[in-house]
Scaffold this motif. Structure first.
Motif, short mmCIF file in Angstrom:
data_model
loop_
_atom_site.label_atom_id
_atom_site.label_comp_id
_atom_site.label_asym_id
_atom_site.label_seq_id
_atom_site.Cartn_x
_atom_site.Cartn_y
_atom_site.Cartn_z
N UNK A 44 0.74 -1.33 -0.16
CA UNK A 44 -0.17 -0.03 0.18
C UNK A 44 0.74 1.46 0.07
N UNK A 45 1.96 1.27 0.81
CA UNK A 45 2.94 2.46 0.79
C UNK A 45 3.64 2.60 -0.52
N UNK A 46 3.90 1.40 -0.82
CA UNK A 46 4.53 1.61 -2.37
C UNK A 46 3.86 2.27 -3.25
N UNK A 47 2.38 1.73 -3.20
CA UNK A 47 1.59 2.39 -4.20
C UNK A 47 1.21 3.87 -4.18
N UNK A 48 1.35 4.37 -2.89
CA UNK A 48 1.21 5.80 -2.56
C UNK A 48 2.34 6.45 -3.11
N UNK A 49 3.62 6.01 -2.94
CA UNK A 49 4.86 6.55 -3.42
C UNK A 49 4.70 6.91 -4.68
N UNK A 50 4.39 5.60 -5.47
CA UNK A 50 4.43 5.67 -7.05
C UNK A 50 3.28 6.87 -7.40
N UNK A 51 1.96 6.83 -6.87
CA UNK A 51 1.04 7.85 -7.33
C UNK A 51 1.61 9.29 -7.02
N UNK A 52 2.23 9.39 -6.08
CA UNK A 52 2.83 10.72 -5.72
C UNK A 52 3.51 11.23 -6.76
N UNK A 53 4.59 10.34 -7.18
CA UNK A 53 5.62 10.71 -8.12
C UNK A 53 4.84 11.02 -9.36
#
Length: 473
Positions: free
Chosen positions: A1-10
């Protein structure tokens, strides 16, 4: 979930899988995503590409993988950017499991041509999810964690990155956001703090990397070793210490203990886990019928490798260990393990930081006697001055008030045998005091304005009175 959030923000063009968390009755919390393959598109893992033909001897396996993808029809900038981005984001989230079946390429099943990199997926072995320790890593120990990929350590992976600016530093979540995210997800406060501190250090190192610095495990270990040797040459190595934390539950003892350990680590002490000094499985076996302290003390042996180490011993940490081994236990066993580990650690030449409530003098005296028997000269106690309303513990306010009164009636004193007493106040308590002070100041300002208004009204009335009186005369 956190990894997905990182990619979304980028918000860049690198493909990634979006995961969502779902709570089920049968399996608890699970993460799921939409499939990125179909009858027309298949996934080819990186290891199949890497083993499809012999690489160039002068190149690393990482570089050969990129060359093979290019030779099979994928544009070089496309695969290079993907690998750069994946390597850097894996570093930020401390993903240790980017093995060659966890990423790869997509292929058209009709034409059998490669389409491009498969989306980033399965970043679950990240953010220290399976770590039992809760003292944050140093730079060297953080870089030294083993990963499963083309190389065994992250610094070697980062050396292959071409475009360091591909991941935007300003779009990465800050440490406070990460802490809030994990606590909101139900992660225990102590674990969330451990994750956050390591993530914060990773951000610091990544920022250095983006500015052109080469991160090197060898150089970090060399720097840490030189620092220890210089302190030893100057005889700045701190004396062996026994340090105790005191305070009601939720007063910030664990965070303060972690700070003390990190500080001692920078002074030359080596942080070591105390579990092997007296494993809980041995303690459970030894206490089946009764806890025989005399017999236990007689059988204690020193652990040479713990000399000049700092060992954190936590009552709550021991409870967590016992919960994984046995269904039922009493606090007598918890404190027996804490006492035994403390005794062995001090006998072995280690310093000990002991984290428990320690509300009464009799509780503290047990450990002071151990330190005295072994000849530990420096004995410090950190008192967490926290009101019950500021406690973060999931305990009723009535019980916290009782514990607070007990502690207030039995505060640590030099007469107990301490060489240093440190009073600490939690950040929340300080913030609340500041808010209260500001509120009182605002009330005072409001009262002053009200008085000024009343005085102006009185003067206006007097002016009208004199005016009317003059006209009448």
């Amino acid at each position: 979930m956190f990894a997905s959030r990182i990619h979304e923000l980028q918000g860049c063009d690198i493909p990634f899988v979006r995961y969502i968390a779902t709570v089920t009755e049968e399996h608890g919390t699970i993460c799921k995503c939409e499939a990125f393959t179909s009858d027309k598109i298949e996934f080819i893992p990186a290891y199949e590409i890497a083993e499809s033909q012999k690489g160039i001897n002068a190149l690393s396996a990482y570089e050969n993988y990129i060359e093979l993808c290019v030779s099979y029809g994928i544009d070089r900038p496309l695969i290079q950017d993907f690998m750069d981005y994946q390597t850097m984001t894996d570093f930020v989230i401390s993903n240790t499991d980017e093995h060659l079946a966890n990423f790869g390429v997509l292929r058209d099943t009709d034409t059998m041509k490669l389409i491009g990199p498969a989306p980033i997926f399965d970043s679950g072995n990240s953010m220290f999810f399976d770590e039992e320790r809760w003292i944050p890593y140093s730079r060297g120990s953080l870089l030294g964690r083993r990963i499963t990929s083309f190389f065994k350590t992250e610094d070697k992976m980062l050396k292959k990155v071409k475009n360091r600016a591909l991941v935007r530093m300003d779009l990465l979540p800050c440490a406070s956001e990460v802490k809030e995210l994990y606590e909101h997800a139900g992660i225990p406060e102590r674990k969330a703090a451990f994750i956050t501190k390591n993530y914060e250090l990773k951000l610091q190192m990544f920022q250095e990397f983006q500015k052109g610095k080469t991160l090197s495990l060898y150089e970090e270990h060399k720097r840490e070793k030189m620092g220890r040797e210089k302190r030893q040459e100057k005889q700045e190595m701190p004396v062996q210490s026994f340090i105790m934390l005191c305070g009601i539950p939720g007063s910030g003892k664990s965070e303060q203990a972690a700070k003390i350990c990190r500080s001692m680590e920078t002074q030359g002490w080596v942080m070591m886990d105390g579990k092997e000094l007296y494993p809980v499985i041995d303690a459970v076996r030894d206490s089946v019928f009764l806890i025989n302290k005399k017999k236990q003390i007689a059988g204690i042996k020193e652990h040479e490798r713990y000399r000049n180490a700092v060992v954190l011993i936590s009552a709550n940490g021991i409870r967590d260990e016992l919960n994984t081994r046995t269904l039922y236990f009493k606090d007598d066993l918890v404190f027996h393990i804490a006492e035994t580990r403390t005794r062995i650690a001090l006998m072995s030449g280690a310093s000990v930081v002991y984290d428990a409530s320690n509300l009464e003098a009799k509780d503290r005296d047990v450990f002071l006697r151990i330190a005295d028997e072994i000849g530990v000269k420096n004995r410090e106690v950190y008192i967490m001055r926290t009101e019950p309303k500021h406690s973060s513990a999931d305990i009723s306010s009535e019980k916290l008030e009782i514990l607070h009164r007990r502690f207030a009636a039995n505060p640590p004193s030099f007469q107990e045998g301490w060489t240093n007493i440190v009073n600490c106040t939690t950040e929340k308590a300080i913030a609340d005091k500041q808010n209260i002070a500001q509120g009182e100041q605002n009330q005072a300002d409001d009262l002053e304005r009200q008085l000024d208004t009343k005085n102006m009204q009185r003067r206006a009335c007097l002016c009208r009175f004199f005016f009317v009186h003059t006209v009448i005369i």
